[in-house]
Design an enzyme around this catalytic site. Structure first.
Site, PDB file in Angstrom:
ATOM      1  N   TRP A 155       0.893  -1.157   0.000  1.00 21.45           N
ATOM      2  CA  TRP A 155       0.000   0.000   0.000  1.00 21.45           C
ATOM      3  C   TRP A 155       0.925   1.198   0.000  1.00 21.45           C
ATOM      4  O   TRP A 155       1.597   1.480   0.999  1.00 21.45           O
ATOM      5  CB  TRP A 155      -0.881  -0.026   1.246  1.00 21.45           C
ATOM      6  CG  TRP A 155      -1.940   1.036   1.263  1.00 21.45           C
ATOM      7  CD1 TRP A 155      -3.164   0.984   0.658  1.00 21.45           C
ATOM      8  CD2 TRP A 155      -1.875   2.307   1.932  1.00 21.45           C
ATOM      9  NE1 TRP A 155      -3.855   2.151   0.904  1.00 21.45           N
ATOM     10  CE2 TRP A 155      -3.092   2.982   1.674  1.00 21.45           C
ATOM     11  CE3 TRP A 155      -0.916   2.958   2.704  1.00 21.45           C
ATOM     12  CZ2 TRP A 155      -3.378   4.244   2.165  1.00 21.45           C
ATOM     13  CZ3 TRP A 155      -1.198   4.235   3.201  1.00 21.45           C
ATOM     14  CH2 TRP A 155      -2.422   4.857   2.931  1.00 21.45           C
ATOM     15  N   ASN A 172       6.835  -3.204   6.372  1.00 21.20           N
ATOM     16  CA  ASN A 172       5.537  -2.570   6.538  1.00 21.20           C
ATOM     17  C   ASN A 172       5.743  -1.458   7.551  1.00 21.20           C
ATOM     18  O   ASN A 172       6.151  -1.725   8.682  1.00 21.20           O
ATOM     19  CB  ASN A 172       4.516  -3.597   7.052  1.00 21.20           C
ATOM     20  CG  ASN A 172       3.225  -2.958   7.511  1.00 21.20           C
ATOM     21  OD1 ASN A 172       2.833  -1.916   6.999  1.00 21.20           O
ATOM     22  ND2 ASN A 172       2.565  -3.571   8.474  1.00 21.20           N
ATOM     23  N   GLY A 173       5.503  -0.216   7.141  1.00 20.56           N
ATOM     24  CA  GLY A 173       5.702   0.911   8.048  1.00 20.56           C
ATOM     25  C   GLY A 173       6.279   2.087   7.293  1.00 20.56           C
ATOM     26  O   GLY A 173       6.215   2.137   6.063  1.00 20.56           O
ATOM     27  N   GLU A 184     -22.747   5.578   9.362  1.00 18.54           N
ATOM     28  CA  GLU A 184     -22.130   4.294   9.021  1.00 18.54           C
ATOM     29  C   GLU A 184     -22.539   3.856   7.610  1.00 18.54           C
ATOM     30  O   GLU A 184     -21.711   3.402   6.824  1.00 18.54           O
ATOM     31  CB  GLU A 184     -22.502   3.249  10.096  1.00 18.54           C
ATOM     32  CG  GLU A 184     -22.045   1.829   9.850  1.00 18.54           C
ATOM     33  CD  GLU A 184     -20.549   1.647   9.645  1.00 18.54           C
ATOM     34  OE1 GLU A 184     -19.774   2.566   9.904  1.00 18.54           O
ATOM     35  OE2 GLU A 184     -20.168   0.564   9.164  1.00 18.54           O
ATOM     36  N   LYS A 242     -20.045   3.345   4.306  1.00 15.66           N
ATOM     37  CA  LYS A 242     -19.973   2.085   3.529  1.00 15.66           C
ATOM     38  C   LYS A 242     -20.099   2.379   2.040  1.00 15.66           C
ATOM     39  O   LYS A 242     -19.346   1.879   1.221  1.00 15.66           O
ATOM     40  CB  LYS A 242     -21.106   1.174   3.933  1.00 15.66           C
ATOM     41  CG  LYS A 242     -21.048  -0.012   4.805  1.00 15.66           C
ATOM     42  CD  LYS A 242     -19.883  -0.644   5.374  1.00 15.66           C
ATOM     43  CE  LYS A 242     -18.799   0.161   5.964  1.00 15.66           C
ATOM     44  NZ  LYS A 242     -18.398  -0.194   7.298  1.00 15.66           N
ATOM     45  N   GLU A 275     -16.941   4.088   0.622  1.00 14.27           N
ATOM     46  CA  GLU A 275     -15.707   3.317   0.484  1.00 14.27           C
ATOM     47  C   GLU A 275     -15.790   2.208  -0.551  1.00 14.27           C
ATOM     48  O   GLU A 275     -14.791   1.913  -1.191  1.00 14.27           O
ATOM     49  CB  GLU A 275     -15.175   2.821   1.831  1.00 14.27           C
ATOM     50  CG  GLU A 275     -15.991   1.818   2.582  1.00 14.27           C
ATOM     51  CD  GLU A 275     -15.284   1.378   3.880  1.00 14.27           C
ATOM     52  OE1 GLU A 275     -15.985   0.948   4.789  1.00 14.27           O
ATOM     53  OE2 GLU A 275     -14.046   1.448   3.971  1.00 14.27           O
ATOM     54  N   HIS A 321     -31.299  23.578   7.927  1.00 14.78           N
ATOM     55  CA  HIS A 321     -30.374  24.679   8.210  1.00 14.78           C
ATOM     56  C   HIS A 321     -29.370  24.880   7.076  1.00 14.78           C
ATOM     57  O   HIS A 321     -28.321  25.481   7.280  1.00 14.78           O
ATOM     58  CB  HIS A 321     -29.663  24.434   9.542  1.00 14.78           C
ATOM     59  CG  HIS A 321     -30.613  24.415  10.704  1.00 14.78           C
ATOM     60  ND1 HIS A 321     -31.232  25.554  11.171  1.00 14.78           N
ATOM     61  CD2 HIS A 321     -31.093  23.389  11.456  1.00 14.78           C
ATOM     62  CE1 HIS A 321     -32.035  25.236  12.181  1.00 14.78           C
ATOM     63  NE2 HIS A 321     -31.974  23.921  12.371  1.00 14.78           N
TER      64      HIS A 321
HETATM   65  O1  M6R Z   1      -9.317  -2.126  12.664  1.00 14.63           O
HETATM   66  P1  M6R Z   1     -10.069  -0.926  13.151  1.00 14.63           P
HETATM   67  O2  M6R Z   1     -11.438  -1.249  13.628  1.00 14.63           O
HETATM   68  O3  M6R Z   1      -9.296  -0.141  14.170  1.00 14.63           O
HETATM   69  O4  M6R Z   1     -10.232   0.007  11.872  1.00 14.63           O
HETATM   70  C1  M6R Z   1     -10.799   1.278  11.972  1.00 14.63           C
HETATM   71  C2  M6R Z   1     -11.154   1.828  10.625  1.00 14.63           C
HETATM   72  O5  M6R Z   1     -10.015   1.945   9.819  1.00 14.63           O
HETATM   73  C3  M6R Z   1     -12.194   0.958   9.900  1.00 14.63           C
HETATM   74  O6  M6R Z   1     -13.344   0.792  10.652  1.00 14.63           O
HETATM   75  C4  M6R Z   1     -12.567   1.570   8.537  1.00 14.63           C
HETATM   76  O7  M6R Z   1     -13.254   2.765   8.715  1.00 14.63           O
HETATM   77  C5  M6R Z   1     -13.394   0.555   7.740  1.00 14.63           C
HETATM   78  N1  M6R Z   1     -12.797   0.332   6.467  1.00 14.63           N
HETATM   79  C6  M6R Z   1     -14.801   0.981   7.520  1.00 14.63           C
HETATM   80  O8  M6R Z   1     -15.541   0.048   6.796  1.00 14.63           O
END
Ligand code: M6R
Length: 619
Positions: free
Chosen positions: A74, A100-101, A490, A494, A497, A513
């Site tokens: 990534w 990774n990092g 939420e 979804k 993303e 408003h």
């Molecule tokens: O592994 P985590 O629950 O800490 O991850 C947090 C967010 O990165 C994660 O919930 C992200 O928003 C998701 N892709 C949402 O579907």
């Protein structure tokens, strides 16, 4: 972000590494690469998905190396390209590593430590490549071909690094050894019989071993087929605790579903039953280790998470505020540190995380602990950093969540938080010689939750039809009040993303408003109306949209349906009636399916949405 995997043993390393990479692709999929050690190190890399790398490997002569490391990327530094892909090698290909990092001071290291290295030795724009040249340089300086001297070179290099890493390194002087190190990024070591494994997360190696060791912060390990030796940076041996992971193999396979996301949405009834079987009992708080004496001292609860986990936290906020003598706030982990929070031993900090590795959440946890507060982690991944560093842990037991879009983990997090709230409420009520009526009511209905989610899932085809109707919408609003507003947030996340469609979640009362100016015959407004006390108000807001020719898609419990609603809404999905705090969970399942179908119709890559990674281990 980024996935690393490694193997040393008696089997064909390529097969094991490729199978691991496939499972880790959710962590990043800009490029992939593999390094195999025989007499020399042979490195193959490719831009794009792991599949591209596999196609290249399939055309090559069979390499029967028994040791290797691999990576799926990534991108952080340098665009996705063959050159920037890992593994990265020293100029003479003697040493090779995957990372990774982020090496934050890589330019500094390049200028100060590697100024002698000719420019054409540095092949990529990555921060990682600097590391391999640094290790190579110190190995030369140490002038001795020994495991200890190589370990020294790694330690000398890492002592100069600012940033985070999970690293796997091979060197052709050590034909069966992989050297690994970690700081602020996860790395697990799988223990086998005459073979050992490593990976960013245990799902990558569960096919081969269930005995997992989570490498601790600032530790190094040398892995060979028969041994795993772990050290601190002073080369002092450290003990390791092996966890047995009992997740099913099917849990990390699609088992006939088109995508992990769809599979995970449909797993929710099972996840709920599983959580309640383990946790709906009078020993809940005792099992976590939360004592009445301590609970009575708490005056504030901080609830912290990122993305979907943050939304799960919002779901419990007002309930905690209902408890007498207690205040509560819910914060983004990425903002928490900069808000000058008042933290002391009378504050409980709840960190919610599916992966247990999210960098922002981990940093919030560490700040809380430094300030003497106790931390309770609500985590899905057993043995993850957050679960290990917290004082108390509630495991959501949802099984591995592979799809980048979180679905079943959210449901399990909300459930875990509700059960926690009810138990705290009960204990404090008992203390006042009272019964917790609320507990009894909700506990009864919790037992119907999985059945009612199944009913919501049965409407999959109907939801698909609604999704088809609106998949061309350019903009959407998701609106609701109170708990319904959180589900709006939420649901909208979804859709963004996985479908890459713009939508905005609004507290229903706020539309008038400003945003209502946008409403016309092209704008879809999704109304979530499950809370009785504010139902009339949200319905009025939806009517205001309708009066401006807006399109309305409504999610409501059966008991709310009447002629007025039938006339107003263009589409309605009904959910089963149940206790009010559980209804939003049902509405959310409908929105998960809606987002899934819109994304599917638009032919998006649902499990691997662009620019995202499942586990966000950078700040
Ligand atoms: O592994 P985590 O629950 O800490 O991850 C947090 C967010 O990165 C994660 O919930 C992200 O928003 C998701 N892709 C949402 O579907």
């Amino acid at each position: 972000m980024c996935g690393i995997v490694g193997y040393t043993g008696f089997q064909n390393a390529t097969e094991i590494l490729m199978s691991g990479l496939k499972k880790l692709e959710y962590r990043g999929y800009d490029s992939a690469g593999i390094a195999l050690l025989t007499d020399n190190i042979n490195t193959i890399k490719s831009q794009g998905r792991v599949e591209n790398l596999k196609n290249i490997l399939d055309k090559k002569q069979n390499n029967d190396s028994k040791i290797g490391i691999a990576h799926t990327r990534w991108a952080t530094h340098g665009n996705p390209s063959d050159y920037n892909s890992h593994p990265h090698s020293s100029h003479d290909c003697k040493i090779c590593l995957v990372h990774n990092g982020i090496v934050e001071n890589y330019l500094d290291l390049k200028n100060k430590e590697l100024s002698d290295l000719s420019e054409d030795c540095i092949k990529s724009q990555t921060d990682t490549e600097i590391l391999v040249h640094l290790i190579r340089k110190f190995y030369d300086v140490n002038r001795e071909i020994s495991e200890e001297s190589f370990l020294d070179s790694i330690i000398m290099s890492l002592n100069k690094v600012k940033g985070s890493y999970a690293l796997a390194i091979i060197c052709d002087d050590f034909k069966d050894k992989i050297f690994v190190a970690r700081k602020d990024n996860p790395l697990v070591i799988g223990s086998g019989n005459k073979e050992n494994f490593l990976a960013s997360d245990s799902t990558a190696i569960l096919n081969y071993t269930r005995e997992i060791y989570f490498l601790e912060e600032n530790k190094i390990a040398i892995i060979s087929p028969n041994e795993i030796n772990t050290y601190d940076f002073n080369k002092k041996n450290v003990n390791k605790k092996i966890f047995h992971i009992d997740w099913n193999i099917e849990d990390v396979d699609k088992t006939g579903y088109d995508s992990f996301m769809l599979k995970e949405i449909f797993e929710q009834p099972k996840v709920i039953d599983n959580f309640l079987n383990i946790n709906l009992n009078s020993d809940f708080l005792k099992n976590i280790g939360l004592e009445k004496k301590y609970l009575k001292k708490i005056n504030h609860i901080y609830i912290i998470g990122c993305g979907t986990a943050y939304h799960a936290g919002l779901m419990i906020l007002n309930l905690f505020r209902n408890i007498e003598g207690l205040s509560a706030s819910c914060e983004f982990a990425s903002e928490f540190r900069y808000e000058n929070p008042v933290i002391d031993k009378n504050k409980l900090v709840i960190i919610i995380s599916q992966s247990g590795e999210t960098a922002d959440s981990l940093a919030a946890l560490r700040l809380a602990k430094k300030s003497k507060a106790k931390v309770l982690a609500v985590v899905n991944s057993v043995g993850s950093s957050i679960s290990r560093e917290a004082d108390y842990v509630i495991y959501t037991n949802a099984g591995p969540e592979i799809a980048v879009a979180s679905t079943k983990a959210f449901t399990a997090q909300v459930l875990a938080l509700y059960v926690l709230y009810l138990n705290i409420k009960k204990i404090l009520a008992k203390e006042n010689d009272g019964k917790c009526k609320e507990f009894e009511l909700i506990e009864k209905d919790l037992k119907n939750l999985s059945r009612n989610i199944r009913s919501a899932l049965k409407q999959n085809n109907k939801i698909k039809k609604v999704a088809k109707k609106y998949s061309n919408s350019k903009n959407m609003f998701y609106i609701g009040r109170n708990l319904d507003y959180i589900i709006a947030l939420e649901g909208s996340l979804k859709l963004k993303e996985i479908a890459y469609l713009f939508s905005q979640a609004y507290a229903a009362g706020e539309l008038k408003h400003g945003p209502i100016a946008l409403i016309d015959e092209n704008i879809l407004t999704i109304g979530i109306v499950t809370q009785d006390k504010i139902r009339g108000k949200t319905l009025s807001n939806l009517k205001e949209c309708k009066a401006r020719n807006g399109i309305i898609f409504l999610i409501i419990p059966e008991k709310f349906l009447d002629d007025e609603i039938l006339e107003m809404a263009d589409d309605i999905i009904l959910i089963k009636d149940m206790h009010e705090i559980l209804l939003p969970i049902l509405a959310n399942v409908v929105l998960q399916l809606f987002a899934y179908h819109v994304a599917n119709i638009l032919e998006r890559d649902i499990d691997k949405p662009k620019n995202l990674a499942k586990s966000v281990t950078v700040e």
